[in-house]
Motif scaffolding. Sequence first.
Motif, PDB file in Angstrom:
ATOM      1  N   LYS A 159      10.594  -2.266  -1.902  1.00 11.88           N
ATOM      2  CA  LYS A 159      10.132  -3.494  -2.560  1.00 11.88           C
ATOM      3  C   LYS A 159      11.261  -4.031  -3.442  1.00 11.88           C
ATOM      4  O   LYS A 159      11.612  -3.418  -4.447  1.00 11.88           O
ATOM      5  N   ASP A 191       3.406   0.658   1.238  1.00 10.59           N
ATOM      6  CA  ASP A 191       3.253  -0.727   1.697  1.00 10.59           C
ATOM      7  C   ASP A 191       4.037  -1.749   0.883  1.00 10.59           C
ATOM      8  O   ASP A 191       3.998  -2.951   1.179  1.00 10.59           O
ATOM      9  N   HIS A 193       3.567  -3.329  -1.730  1.00  9.16           N
ATOM     10  CA  HIS A 193       2.814  -4.518  -2.156  1.00  9.16           C
ATOM     11  C   HIS A 193       3.102  -5.706  -1.234  1.00  9.16           C
ATOM     12  O   HIS A 193       3.171  -6.853  -1.667  1.00  9.16           O
ATOM     13  N   ASN A 194       3.249  -5.423   0.050  1.00 10.96           N
ATOM     14  CA  ASN A 194       3.555  -6.428   1.071  1.00 10.96           C
ATOM     15  C   ASN A 194       2.369  -6.463   2.038  1.00 10.96           C
ATOM     16  O   ASN A 194       2.158  -5.527   2.811  1.00 10.96           O
ATOM     17  N   GLY A 195       1.578  -7.533   1.974  1.00  9.66           N
ATOM     18  CA  GLY A 195       0.321  -7.578   2.710  1.00  9.66           C
ATOM     19  C   GLY A 195       0.399  -7.257   4.194  1.00  9.66           C
ATOM     20  O   GLY A 195      -0.358  -6.421   4.690  1.00  9.66           O
ATOM     21  N   ARG A 237      -1.623   2.797   2.749  1.00 14.00           N
ATOM     22  CA  ARG A 237      -1.281   2.098   1.512  1.00 14.00           C
ATOM     23  C   ARG A 237      -0.069   2.723   0.840  1.00 14.00           C
ATOM     24  O   ARG A 237       0.964   2.102   0.679  1.00 14.00           O
ATOM     25  N   TYR A 289      -0.907 -10.653  -1.145  1.00 16.16           N
ATOM     26  CA  TYR A 289      -1.290  -9.243  -1.080  1.00 16.16           C
ATOM     27  C   TYR A 289      -2.709  -9.116  -1.616  1.00 16.16           C
ATOM     28  O   TYR A 289      -2.968  -9.332  -2.800  1.00 16.16           O
TER      29      TYR A 289
END
Length: 408
Positions: A159, A191, A193-195, A237, A289
């Motif tokens: 991220k 993840d 915080h990446n939808g 997740r 997200y």
Amino acid sequence: MHRTTTPALFLLAAILLLAAVLVFAAPARAAEPGDLRVQRTVILANLDNPWDLAFAPDGTLFFTEKCRGLSVRTPDGAVRHLFGASGAAVVADDLFCQGQSGMLGLALDPAFADNRRLYLFMASKLGGQPANRVVRLQVDAANTTVRDRTDIVTDVPFKPSFNRWGRAGAHSGGRLRFSPKDGFLYVTTGDNHNGPLPQDLTRLGGKVLRIDRDGRPAPGNNTPKGGDARLFTYGHRNVQGLAFRPGTGQPFACEHGPGHSDEVTALVAGGNGGWDPAPTPGVSCASDYCGYTSNKPDGSRTSMTDRERFPAALSPSWTNQGVSEGMGPCVFLDGSDWGDWAGRLAVGFLRGARIDLLAMDAAGQATGVRTIAGLPAERMRSLVLAPDGALVVATDGGEIWRLTRADR
């Protein structure tokens, strides 16, 4: 200008203060009849965010610290900084730590006694772009230095910047474990915080990888068509715990929830964990997200395992009673010294500041849970078994503990 403070603000501040005290300064829970009673010995203290642990057959302990790197404690008690930040025997100029990322997971080659190889999960700026990598090193026989660095996985997403949901470096996963059954290396990723990332089969975030010792896909991964062949499971997740059940070798993931439903899940090749925080058509979420807010028209929260959208998703073995307490490391207790507790899955919590023991049936479904009583309330970062079967724990408080049954 005259400014007033409402009683409600005072009440909110008091509640937040009380919550902090309960989480970070809570006394150890007293043992109850039927609890596992343990003896705790502090092996090392004053460490800088220890993250993972691994034992050589002779009892030599290797450990990582998030911002310092890899170190070793030999059976005579000597500690040496082998690889990482300034002061290490070998300095890794590309290592950096940011947010939840840095030098994280650690695993020794199953043939370590012969080849002296180990594997690290680390945040790297090689090539100018931050990414998470899996790095293979060889340790000398005297445990004084490392050599022959080989980066076997170079494209685990990182991220890169702050968004509405947290800082750069969040949700990298980072646990490494070799399967005692098939001998392959399993790698957990987050993840970011990446939808769209967890359900994207072409990228490595929000996945569990299964690879050989050179980073190539392991046979039998059953990756869905069009996906990266290194993927063993997807739709996760932020898996930070990985354990293999004694006897069967069945892999289990222990995974953070988004404010609800920490989950333990038995993994099956090609399986979908069911996590999809990407906005659905017609739904808008901050930073695209939906992991903490609704992505459903009815206002329900994003499910860790969305069986409505993914009917074939892997079914959790255990969920944390509708709350998330930062589930992280896990390991199965094994060996005669644990008595009737052998075979239970020990699960560590960060915010929850405890270790739970899950009893499981033959199908891998949890049938009961007990908390190890009498331990200080610390954020539990790593759980492994020593060669003699003792449970060894790394805490965010900078200590490494050895736990054994007090009544054996």
